[in-house]
Design an enzyme around this catalytic site. Sequence first.
Site, PDB file in Angstrom:
ATOM      1  N   GLU A 177       1.196   0.422  31.194  1.00  0.00           N
ATOM      2  CA  GLU A 177       1.814   1.737  31.380  1.00  0.00           C
ATOM      3  C   GLU A 177       3.186   1.633  32.018  1.00  0.00           C
ATOM      4  O   GLU A 177       3.365   0.974  33.045  1.00  0.00           O
ATOM      5  CB  GLU A 177       0.919   2.643  32.226  1.00  0.00           C
ATOM      6  CG  GLU A 177       1.510   4.028  32.428  1.00  0.00           C
ATOM      7  CD  GLU A 177       0.550   5.046  33.013  1.00  0.00           C
ATOM      8  OE1 GLU A 177       0.983   6.196  33.245  1.00  0.00           O
ATOM      9  OE2 GLU A 177      -0.631   4.696  33.243  1.00  0.00           O
TER      10      GLU A 177
ATOM     11  N   ASP B 166      -8.935   9.670  34.093  1.00  0.00           N
ATOM     12  CA  ASP B 166      -8.920  10.435  35.336  1.00  0.00           C
ATOM     13  C   ASP B 166      -7.719  11.382  35.365  1.00  0.00           C
ATOM     14  O   ASP B 166      -7.561  12.172  36.295  1.00  0.00           O
ATOM     15  CB  ASP B 166      -8.977   9.531  36.568  1.00  0.00           C
ATOM     16  CG  ASP B 166      -7.824   8.531  36.645  1.00  0.00           C
ATOM     17  OD1 ASP B 166      -6.930   8.564  35.774  1.00  0.00           O
ATOM     18  OD2 ASP B 166      -7.828   7.704  37.587  1.00  0.00           O
ATOM     19  N   SER B 167      -6.908  11.331  34.306  1.00  0.00           N
ATOM     20  CA  SER B 167      -5.864  12.340  34.103  1.00  0.00           C
ATOM     21  C   SER B 167      -6.468  13.727  33.971  1.00  0.00           C
ATOM     22  O   SER B 167      -5.746  14.738  34.052  1.00  0.00           O
ATOM     23  CB  SER B 167      -5.036  12.010  32.853  1.00  0.00           C
ATOM     24  OG  SER B 167      -5.877  11.736  31.739  1.00  0.00           O
TER      25      SER B 167
ATOM     26  N   GLU C   5      -7.945   0.269  37.218  1.00  0.00           N
ATOM     27  CA  GLU C   5      -6.546  -0.069  37.433  1.00  0.00           C
ATOM     28  C   GLU C   5      -6.404  -1.283  38.337  1.00  0.00           C
ATOM     29  O   GLU C   5      -7.176  -1.472  39.276  1.00  0.00           O
ATOM     30  CB  GLU C   5      -5.811   1.124  38.051  1.00  0.00           C
ATOM     31  CG  GLU C   5      -5.788   2.362  37.164  1.00  0.00           C
ATOM     32  CD  GLU C   5      -5.062   3.529  37.797  1.00  0.00           C
ATOM     33  OE1 GLU C   5      -5.019   4.588  37.154  1.00  0.00           O
ATOM     34  OE2 GLU C   5      -4.537   3.374  38.918  1.00  0.00           O
TER      35      GLU C   5
ATOM     36  N   ASP D 216     -12.584   6.192  32.635  1.00  0.00           N
ATOM     37  CA  ASP D 216     -11.904   5.696  33.827  1.00  0.00           C
ATOM     38  C   ASP D 216     -12.836   5.641  35.029  1.00  0.00           C
ATOM     39  O   ASP D 216     -13.636   6.562  35.250  1.00  0.00           O
ATOM     40  CB  ASP D 216     -10.741   6.615  34.189  1.00  0.00           C
ATOM     41  CG  ASP D 216      -9.418   6.133  33.629  1.00  0.00           C
ATOM     42  OD1 ASP D 216      -9.291   4.940  33.313  1.00  0.00           O
ATOM     43  OD2 ASP D 216      -8.497   6.968  33.512  1.00  0.00           O
TER      44      ASP D 216
ATOM     45  N   LYS E   3     -12.709   1.683  32.366  1.00  0.00           N
ATOM     46  CA  LYS E   3     -11.349   1.205  32.630  1.00  0.00           C
ATOM     47  C   LYS E   3     -11.076   1.292  34.123  1.00  0.00           C
ATOM     48  O   LYS E   3     -11.445   2.284  34.767  1.00  0.00           O
ATOM     49  CB  LYS E   3     -10.315   2.032  31.866  1.00  0.00           C
ATOM     50  CG  LYS E   3      -8.871   1.563  32.103  1.00  0.00           C
ATOM     51  CD  LYS E   3      -7.883   2.257  31.196  1.00  0.00           C
ATOM     52  CE  LYS E   3      -7.577   3.667  31.614  1.00  0.00           C
ATOM     53  NZ  LYS E   3      -6.919   3.743  32.951  1.00  0.00           N
TER      54      LYS E   3
END
Length: 279
Positions: free
Chosen positions: A182, A44-45, A115, A83, A113
Site C-alpha cells: 500500500e 477494517d476500512s 499488517e 482483516d 490479513k
Amino acid sequence: MKNTTVTFRQMKQNGEKISMLTAYDYSTAKLVDAAGINGILVGDSLGNVMLGYPDTVSVTMEDMIHHSAAVARGAENALVVTDMPFMSYQASVYDAVINAGRLMKEGRAQAVKLEGGRKVAEQIKAIVNADIPVMGHIGLTPQSINAFGGYKAQGRDLDSAKRLVDDALAVQEAGAFSVVLECVPAELAAYVTEKLDIPTIGIGGGAGTDGQILVYADMLAMFSDYKPKFVKHFANVGDVIKAGFAAYDEEVKAGTYPAEEHNYAIKAEILDEVKKTFG
C-alpha cells in the site's frame, strides 16, 4: 469457479492479473462476486466506510466477525479474506492464532490479513501452522497511522525502501500466500513483485504488482470524506444514489408515491364489512 489461495499463486505464475475489492455486507458481496472479481477483502476500512470511525484503530473483533460472516454468505466464487483488527494480533502469538481462528470459524473467512512485516513474522508463521491462510500487508499500514504521523507513502528513501523489501521477504518466508503493498512507489513495488514467489496486491503501488485492490465505496464514488491519490472513480454511483434518494423524497412529499400500481387490492364487500363492524 471458486477462487482459492492456490488460484492466486497460479495466476501469478501464469502472468494473470488478480482483481480484489472490499465488501462489508451480503448484498455488495453478491454484486462483487457476480462481476468476476477474484477476491473480496472484508477490510477494517469498514470502520471508516460503514461505521463512521475516523480511522481503523477503533474497529473490534466483533465488528469484523459480524461483517465477515455477512460477506461470506454472499460470495460464491471470490476468495474471502478478512482483516485482523488492531490489537487482535500484536500483543502475542497466542492472541494472533486465537483471533485468526475466530475470523475463520465465526466470520466464515477463507483467509486472514494482518499488517506488518518482519515484526509480525512470528504471528504469521503460527497462524499458517494452524492451517489458516495469511495475506500480509506492508507499506502504509493504516493501523499504524499514529506511529507514521499521517497517511504517507512508504519506501521513498533508502532506509525505508530497504526495510520494505526486507519486510516483503520476511512475510513470504513466514508462509503468507500473498502480500498487499500500500502506497509504495511503483518502481519499488514492481521490484518487490519480481523478488517474491507469492502474489503482490497493490493499492497505490502502480501497475507492476500481480493484482490490485480498492475500497469499493472509493472506486464507485460513494465515500466522499476523502479521496486517496491512487483511487479512480470507475462509476459515480454516489451521485446516482443521491439522485434516487432526492427523487423519492420529492414524490413522497408530493403525494405521487406510492401510485396505484404499487398498491394491494381488497374486495369492496370485505372493506364494507370491516367498516360496518368498526363504524
